[in-house]
Design a protein around this motif. Sequence first.
Motif, mmCIF file in Angstrom:
data_model
loop_
_atom_site.group_PDB
_atom_site.id
_atom_site.type_symbol
_atom_site.label_atom_id
_atom_site.label_comp_id
_atom_site.label_asym_id
_atom_site.label_seq_id
_atom_site.Cartn_x
_atom_site.Cartn_y
_atom_site.Cartn_z
ATOM 1 N N ALA A 125 5.809 -3.563 15.580
ATOM 2 C CA ALA A 125 4.869 -4.147 14.624
ATOM 3 C C ALA A 125 3.429 -3.942 15.089
ATOM 4 C CB ALA A 125 5.169 -5.632 14.428
ATOM 5 N N PHE A 126 3.200 -4.068 16.372
ATOM 6 C CA PHE A 126 1.864 -3.861 16.916
ATOM 7 C C PHE A 126 1.411 -2.409 16.706
ATOM 8 C CE2 PHE A 126 -0.839 -2.460 20.440
ATOM 9 C CZ PHE A 126 -1.918 -3.335 20.288
ATOM 10 N N ALA A 127 2.321 -1.463 16.905
ATOM 11 C CA ALA A 127 1.964 -0.048 16.724
ATOM 12 C C ALA A 127 1.534 0.231 15.287
ATOM 13 C CB ALA A 127 3.139 0.841 17.124
ATOM 14 N N GLY A 128 2.287 -0.289 14.313
ATOM 15 C CA GLY A 128 1.937 -0.055 12.919
ATOM 16 C C GLY A 128 0.629 -0.707 12.524
ATOM 17 N N LEU A 129 0.436 -1.980 12.908
ATOM 18 C CA LEU A 129 -0.785 -2.688 12.551
ATOM 19 C C LEU A 129 -1.989 -2.140 13.318
ATOM 20 C CD1 LEU A 129 0.602 -6.340 12.371
ATOM 21 C CD2 LEU A 129 0.223 -4.724 10.496
ATOM 22 N N ALA A 130 -1.771 -1.689 14.565
ATOM 23 C CA ALA A 130 -2.870 -1.102 15.336
ATOM 24 C C ALA A 130 -3.349 0.193 14.690
ATOM 25 C CB ALA A 130 -2.429 -0.855 16.775
ATOM 26 N N GLY A 131 -2.427 0.993 14.186
ATOM 27 C CA GLY A 131 -2.827 2.211 13.487
ATOM 28 C C GLY A 131 -3.645 1.900 12.253
ATOM 29 N N LEU A 132 -3.269 0.866 11.493
ATOM 30 C CA LEU A 132 -4.026 0.471 10.307
ATOM 31 C C LEU A 132 -5.402 -0.044 10.685
ATOM 32 C CD1 LEU A 132 -3.981 0.071 7.246
ATOM 33 C CD2 LEU A 132 -3.004 -2.208 7.634
ATOM 34 N N ALA A 133 -5.466 -0.856 11.758
ATOM 35 C CA ALA A 133 -6.767 -1.375 12.196
ATOM 36 C C ALA A 133 -7.669 -0.259 12.694
ATOM 37 C CB ALA A 133 -6.548 -2.421 13.295
ATOM 38 N N ALA A 134 -7.100 0.692 13.432
ATOM 39 C CA ALA A 134 -7.911 1.804 13.936
ATOM 40 C C ALA A 134 -8.457 2.651 12.794
ATOM 41 C CB ALA A 134 -7.070 2.657 14.884
ATOM 42 N N LEU A 135 -7.675 2.784 11.726
ATOM 43 C CA LEU A 135 -8.131 3.564 10.574
ATOM 44 C C LEU A 135 -9.405 2.970 9.987
ATOM 45 C CD1 LEU A 135 -7.064 5.878 8.496
ATOM 46 C CD2 LEU A 135 -6.527 3.911 7.085
ATOM 47 N N HIS A 136 -9.432 1.654 9.855
ATOM 48 C CA HIS A 136 -10.602 0.995 9.267
ATOM 49 C C HIS A 136 -11.726 0.827 10.288
ATOM 50 C CE1 HIS A 136 -8.694 0.056 5.415
ATOM 51 N NE2 HIS A 136 -7.593 -0.209 6.101
ATOM 52 N N ARG A 137 -11.380 0.612 11.548
ATOM 53 C CA ARG A 137 -12.415 0.362 12.559
ATOM 54 C C ARG A 137 -13.227 1.621 12.835
ATOM 55 N NH1 ARG A 137 -16.031 0.246 15.267
ATOM 56 N NH2 ARG A 137 -16.531 -1.002 17.127
ATOM 57 N N TRP A 138 -12.568 2.759 13.011
ATOM 58 C CA TRP A 138 -13.249 4.008 13.353
ATOM 59 C C TRP A 138 -13.347 4.964 12.174
ATOM 60 C CZ3 TRP A 138 -9.584 2.378 17.292
ATOM 61 C CH2 TRP A 138 -10.226 1.794 18.397
ATOM 62 N N ASN A 139 -12.991 4.457 10.989
ATOM 63 C CA ASN A 139 -13.103 5.269 9.771
ATOM 64 C C ASN A 139 -12.365 6.587 9.900
ATOM 65 O OD1 ASN A 139 -13.907 5.686 7.133
ATOM 66 N ND2 ASN A 139 -15.824 6.672 7.709
ATOM 67 N N ARG A 140 -11.132 6.516 10.397
ATOM 68 C CA ARG A 140 -10.317 7.719 10.556
ATOM 69 C C ARG A 140 -9.994 8.322 9.192
ATOM 70 N NH1 ARG A 140 -5.275 5.473 13.238
ATOM 71 N NH2 ARG A 140 -4.473 7.484 12.574
ATOM 72 N N PRO A 141 -9.888 9.665 9.092
ATOM 73 C CA PRO A 141 -9.564 10.304 7.805
ATOM 74 C C PRO A 141 -8.192 9.855 7.301
ATOM 75 C CG PRO A 141 -10.367 11.918 9.386
ATOM 76 C CD PRO A 141 -10.128 10.664 10.150
ATOM 77 N N ARG A 142 -8.103 9.639 6.009
ATOM 78 C CA ARG A 142 -6.840 9.243 5.385
ATOM 79 C C ARG A 142 -6.540 10.197 4.254
ATOM 80 N NH1 ARG A 142 -6.081 3.332 2.772
ATOM 81 N NH2 ARG A 142 -5.492 2.777 4.905
ATOM 82 N N VAL A 143 -5.317 10.702 4.220
ATOM 83 C CA VAL A 143 -4.865 11.598 3.148
ATOM 84 C C VAL A 143 -3.660 10.936 2.498
ATOM 85 C CG1 VAL A 143 -4.170 13.925 2.547
ATOM 86 C CG2 VAL A 143 -5.653 13.560 4.499
ATOM 87 N N LEU A 144 -3.906 10.248 1.392
ATOM 88 C CA LEU A 144 -2.843 9.487 0.740
ATOM 89 C C LEU A 144 -1.918 10.427 -0.024
ATOM 90 C CD1 LEU A 144 -5.002 6.540 -0.633
ATOM 91 C CD2 LEU A 144 -3.732 6.658 1.517
ATOM 92 N N ALA A 145 -0.639 10.021 -0.113
ATOM 93 C CA ALA A 145 0.353 10.852 -0.806
ATOM 94 C C ALA A 145 1.512 9.977 -1.239
ATOM 95 C CB ALA A 145 0.853 11.971 0.102
ATOM 96 N N THR A 146 2.127 10.341 -2.358
ATOM 97 C CA THR A 146 3.328 9.651 -2.814
ATOM 98 C C THR A 146 4.539 10.184 -2.056
ATOM 99 O OG1 THR A 146 3.724 11.275 -4.565
ATOM 100 C CG2 THR A 146 2.288 9.402 -5.097
ATOM 101 N N THR A 147 5.704 9.556 -2.334
ATOM 102 C CA THR A 147 6.918 9.986 -1.636
ATOM 103 C C THR A 147 7.251 11.446 -1.942
ATOM 104 O OG1 THR A 147 7.773 7.728 -1.719
ATOM 105 C CG2 THR A 147 9.367 9.484 -1.321
ATOM 106 N N GLY A 148 7.191 11.814 -3.213
ATOM 107 C CA GLY A 148 7.484 13.199 -3.578
ATOM 108 C C GLY A 148 6.496 14.174 -2.978
ATOM 109 N N GLU A 149 5.230 13.784 -2.937
ATOM 110 C CA GLU A 149 4.214 14.673 -2.348
ATOM 111 C C GLU A 149 4.417 14.834 -0.845
ATOM 112 O OE1 GLU A 149 0.651 13.630 -5.547
ATOM 113 O OE2 GLU A 149 0.875 12.488 -3.689
ATOM 114 N N ARG A 150 4.856 13.772 -0.192
ATOM 115 C CA ARG A 150 5.115 13.886 1.253
ATOM 116 C C ARG A 150 6.300 14.811 1.513
ATOM 117 N NH1 ARG A 150 4.108 8.280 1.125
ATOM 118 N NH2 ARG A 150 6.346 7.863 1.250
ATOM 119 N N PHE A 151 7.333 14.724 0.683
ATOM 120 C CA PHE A 151 8.464 15.657 0.838
ATOM 121 C C PHE A 151 8.005 17.095 0.639
ATOM 122 C CE2 PHE A 151 11.719 12.196 -0.367
ATOM 123 C CZ PHE A 151 11.911 11.896 0.973
#
Length: 640
Positions: free
Chosen positions: A193-219
Amino acid sequence: MNEAIAPVRGPAGHGARLRAAISRRVVRDAFTLDVLLAIAGLAVTQVRIIQSQHGWPYAPLALQVIVAVAPALIAIRRVDPVLATAGLALGAYTSLLLGQTDWVLLIGCALALWSLAGRCRAVPTVGVTAVVAVAPLLASGSVGILAWDLYPEIFQEFTSPDGSHGSTGRTPSAVYDQIANMSWPWWISAALAFAGLAGLAALHRWNRPRVLATTGERFDDVRRVLGEPNHALAVDLLLATAMASLLLMDIWHGKNLGNWWTAPHWMQYAIGFAPLTLVLRRLCPEVPVVVMAAAGLLTYWQTEERWTLLIALTIALYTLAVLRPLPVALPVAVVALTAPPVVAATAGFGLISALFPVVRNRWFPSEGLDTNWDYQDLVGRQWPVTLSAILLLPVCLGVVGRLYQRTRVARLREVELEEQNRQREETQILLEGRSQIARDLHDVVAHHVNLMVIQAETGPDLAQRDLDEVLAGFQRIGDAGRRALGELDRMLSALRDAEGRPDPALAPQPGLDQITELTNGLLEQGLPVALELRGSAVGVPDGIQLTAYRLVQEALTNVVKHAGASAVEVLVEITSDNGVRVCVTDDGKGFDPDGDRAGRHGLTGMYERVRVHNGTLTISSTQECGTTLSAWLPVSEVSV
């Protein structure tokens, strides 16, 4: 990764596109690193399998396969972290049913959870993290129940009524008790749980690039990244390692069942690592086919469990048929599939004993080979001919795939050529239209404006005469200007019309009947023009009439500008088949028709107009003897 793999989904903007491009490059460059981590995970897990003394020797094959190949999902943890997280978490929980916790899978699951926020929004990220952390805790109490269903043959000793002792099952009760008492530690769920939430916090804290995708797009992203040519070697290395890991597990599992005891240790490892030749399947597909076929023959002499090796051989045969021409692929495949049954059927004691020396030490030669039970057991295991026939199926599928690919490439090439031809035709039409416009503009400007210039230049002379002549000169300038504007309006109207049709409200294009106005305009300027019209213009196509008019117009303009003539004769003859012959003759100073045409746009325009109607144009001129222009415009499909 392919640049089109992960388009920006969400609010558009330059910053978002830049971050998405950076993210695609990071994922592409990091894929090879993730493949190496996955290979290391497969190797460590394989070592733990071989050294394990827990439930591995007694577990069902499906559980062993899940845990053995799950580390391969680490390779796609950045591309599809949801799939990687689910598979690695399932493998980690399954390892409990084998009597030990697999730390490789837990570390891989934590890495996938860290990458989750970069491909999913906040709510799905938190949801997946919560499920991965909580679900194993809730299912921990059912390990004993699952163990009872998965290990039904528990070893037990008993004493029969007659006093004899016996046993049932093959799973030691101590092993079963250990597995039944396994549980999922709470602190592992907390760490995930810490690993998942830490990744989310790091994304917002350091403004890491995000590339959103749906399930089909990820496949689709997974399919694209695995098929990218730059990743071919890394993907083949991962595939080869996974197949080798499964085959080694197969051999180890067979040894626990009493197989492979006649094979030397070097042979066991040589067969186990044979799938590593799949790394060469794109560079030299013949090598894995031959190696896999030889390993398959040796495996058939040792065990009944050989599905992993057959899968690897199937992959090698398919790749051979896809990458090599049929005259090369078919002979190699036929030889590789024919040799095992032939060798197995003809092998004698010399070959068998050379491959498996142990058979020479377990019998007495004086008693004959019939009493060498180990030898008899080996020669009794034959490579089925039907298996070789079945393995020709992937060869056929590869040939079909190769033909389909060639047809697809040819079709794409044909579409590309058609598109190029269409573009060339459009360009040609555009150039022809520009040429037509240039000719029309030249005719209008060169004739009417030239008349205006001549009238304006005679202004000082007219000013010395009476007022009526001055006013008439100005009237002629105005008339020439209005005619020029009228023709310009017609051309601009045609350009603005969506369907290329001129505005019907404007006057029609000039024809043979308007040639008289041209000659009258020159008569008013004091240049004698003798006009002779033969035949009726009724039935003559509009295109030919317009071309004849423009030829006379350009010829008269050249006479006024350059010839210095004292008289001009114009003959327009309409033949019985509605063709038109034009002849313009002047007595001016003449010129060299074969000289440099640079700057002679009028002459070029006349030749182009006549060529459009498949006609002929002849210009004859001699210095100080005048010029004669003769043109013939026949009726053709172009003219109609």
